[in-house]
Design a protein around this motif. Structure first.
Motif, mmCIF file in Angstrom:
data_model
loop_
_atom_site.group_PDB
_atom_site.id
_atom_site.type_symbol
_atom_site.label_atom_id
_atom_site.label_comp_id
_atom_site.label_asym_id
_atom_site.label_seq_id
_atom_site.Cartn_x
_atom_site.Cartn_y
_atom_site.Cartn_z
ATOM 1 N N MET A 1 61.254 -6.818 42.993
ATOM 2 C CA MET A 1 62.590 -7.396 42.822
ATOM 3 C C MET A 1 63.491 -6.449 42.048
ATOM 4 O O MET A 1 64.691 -6.365 42.318
ATOM 5 N N MET B 1 60.099 -11.379 51.195
ATOM 6 C CA MET B 1 59.990 -10.028 50.652
ATOM 7 C C MET B 1 59.805 -8.982 51.755
ATOM 8 O O MET B 1 60.089 -7.808 51.550
ATOM 9 N N SER C 1 68.734 -4.557 49.634
ATOM 10 C CA SER C 1 68.912 -4.266 48.211
ATOM 11 C C SER C 1 70.202 -3.476 47.981
ATOM 12 O O SER C 1 70.655 -2.745 48.854
#
Lengths: 391, 107
Positions: free
Chosen positions: B71, A90, A97
């Motif tokens: 996420m 992460m 992204s």
């Protein structure tokens, strides 16, 4: 229950040259097979490979004793599970992204693709694998990681040496000497760039990791960058070469893809057909069973996603490149906690930017001869050359 | 069994009767509902099972779980206050009749 059958005939050379007929036979005859030459239990059906990767407690990535450790001089997230893997992953993900790619990167990638495509010579035979697929993948990655100071040649050399070292299961010292040299060069560059990436913080992976509120240790920041270099060049390179081959070898499909602008579908089909990462290994943490066989604790199973992607239970004519399939639930990006972190980048750069641009620029591009294209690889696979004529 | 209603971006409505305990993502995959990819299999690693919980139901599907927010940042379509990863919504009796809308893009 019995142990899985043992094969002593399949050789590594056969798997490197052309594994697909072997996988087809294994799917039909022995989807769980211990293969002596590989020292692994090969799983070749889609339900088995998926189940293994979805269950990291039973089938662990955590194996500090693989050659990956000396090859990267670190125990990396690829070989970790649970919260530790999650924290390191992460730390890097914001840079990868879709939103970041769209807002920060798309214009730059379009420019880079344009530049590299513009350099290609017309009217003569050109090997797109060497002149476009590799260098462009390296350049895009250097930017997203925040190390654009590295040259294409450096990026590709480091990547190959990491891969060769990480796959050095024969533990040959000369391969680790080469990966050591690459590590020294990468460490020196990362050392040099760190202050700047902190001072001028941006959306690159290096900068994001360095400037996080709770940064992961510096050793793991370096390890992450190296894993991305090792895992982020050959795969988009091979995916691009494979989709170009598939389309050029099937002009009818190319015409239809062009008409429908179905470049993304073509990309998905290419990585189903020949997955750039063909296999993965998982360590069995408890005695268990798979497909009717006992799998003892301590064994290493190998998920063969290359084979899962042609599984007759999921695909009609899975051995063929066919863009317009009804369903394409391929496992080329894997599944479970280690699902490919670069999936969005690959889909956007190769599928949305490079492919349409290349065919727009060279509408009459053609293969010199399909039989001149050589394919190679067991762990990683793709064409190793792609001679075409551009007009 | 509980009923789940999926409404695709183009308005296509699919009603499924699904066993309790399954996730909204898995039910979609098992029933070939278009618009949910669920590539990572529920490990919260890919953001390709993004859905919008119909506002009336948002209270009953609960809060986003730890890590889900991060996420969702990686989702391909716009994220709203009703955005969830459908792999993180387990079906319970209280969700009988749940309506989720699916985004235009997952990848």
């Amino acid at each position: 229950m019995p142990l899985a059958p043992l094969d002593e005939t399949i050789t590594i050379t056969q798997l490197i040259d052309d594994p697909y007929p072997i996988y087809r036979r294994l799917r039909a005859e022995a989807p769980v097979m211990r293969v002596a030459s590989v020292k692994r239990t090969l799983l070749t059906k889609a339900d088995l490979t998926r189940a293994v990767k979805d269950n990291p407690l039973l089938f662990s990535s955590n194996d500090p004793n693989t050659p990956m450790r000396p090859a990267l001089r670190a125990h990396t997230l690829m070989r970790k599970d649970g919260p530790e893997h999650m924290a390191e992953r992460m730390a890097m993900m914001p840079a990868f992204s879709p939103k970041r790619i769209q807002t920060d990167w798309a214009p730059l990638y379009e420019q880079l693709a344009q530049d590299y495509i513009a350099r290609l010579p017309r009217g003569e035979v050109v090997d797109l694998f060497a002149t476009l697929c590799g260098p462009l993948a390296a350049r895009i990655l250097a930017h997203i990681l925040g190390i654009p100071e590295a040259t294409d040649a450096e990026m590709q050399r480091w990547s190959q040496r990491i891969i060769d070292g990480a796959g050095n299961f024969g533990w040959k010292p000369e391969l680790f000497a080469l990966s050591d040299e690459a590590n020294d060069e990468m460490d020196a560059l990362f050392d040099r760039l760190a202050p700047q990436r902190i001072a001028d913080a941006d959306g690159t992976a290096y900068s994001v990791m360095l400037t996080a509120a709770n940064p992961i240790p510096m050793s793991q920041i370096y390890a992450n960058l190296k894993i991305a270099i090792g895992g982020g060049i050959n795969e988009p390179r091979d995916a691009l070469a494979t989709v170009l081959f598939g389309l050029l070898d099937n002009p009818d499909q190319l015409a239809e893809v062009r008409a429908q602008e179905a470049w993304g579908k073509a990309f998905e089909e290419a990585i189903r057909w020949v997955a750039p990462i063909q296999v993965s290994s998982r360590l069995v943490t408890e005695d268990t069973e798979l497909g009717g066989f006992d799998i003892p604790k301590g064994e290493t199973v190998m998920t063969v996603q290359a084979s899962a992607n042609r599984d007759e239970d999921l695909y009609e004519n899975g051995e063929e490149f066919f863009v317009f399939r009804d369903k394409n639930p391929h496992q080329a990006f894997g599944n479970g906690p280690h699902h490919c972190a670069g999936a969005h980048i690959a889909r956007r750069t190769v599928g949305k930017i490079i492919l349409p641009m290349l065919f727009d620029r060279f509408p009459d591009m053609r293969l010199v001869d399909r039989d001149l294209v050589a394919w190679k690889g067991f762990g990683f696979r793709g064409p190793i050359n792609l001679p075409v004529i551009l007009n | 069994m509980v009923k789940v209603i999926y409404i695709a971006a183009d308005g296509t409505r699919t009603e499924i009767d699904a066993p309790e305990g399954e996730s909204v993502m898995r039910v979609a995959l098992a029933n070939d509902v278009e618009g949910i990819v669920g590539e990572c299999g529920g490990a919260m690693m890919c953001a390709t099972c993004h859905c919008y919980v119909e506002p009336d139901w948002a209270g009953r599907t609960g809060e986003r779980v730890s890590g889900e927010e991060d996420m969702l940042e990686g989702a391909a379509s716009e994220v709203t206050q009703y955005s969830r990863l459908s792999c993180q919504i387990p079906l319970t009796g209280a969700l009988d009749g749940l309506v989720v809308r699916l985004p235009e893009d997952q990848i």
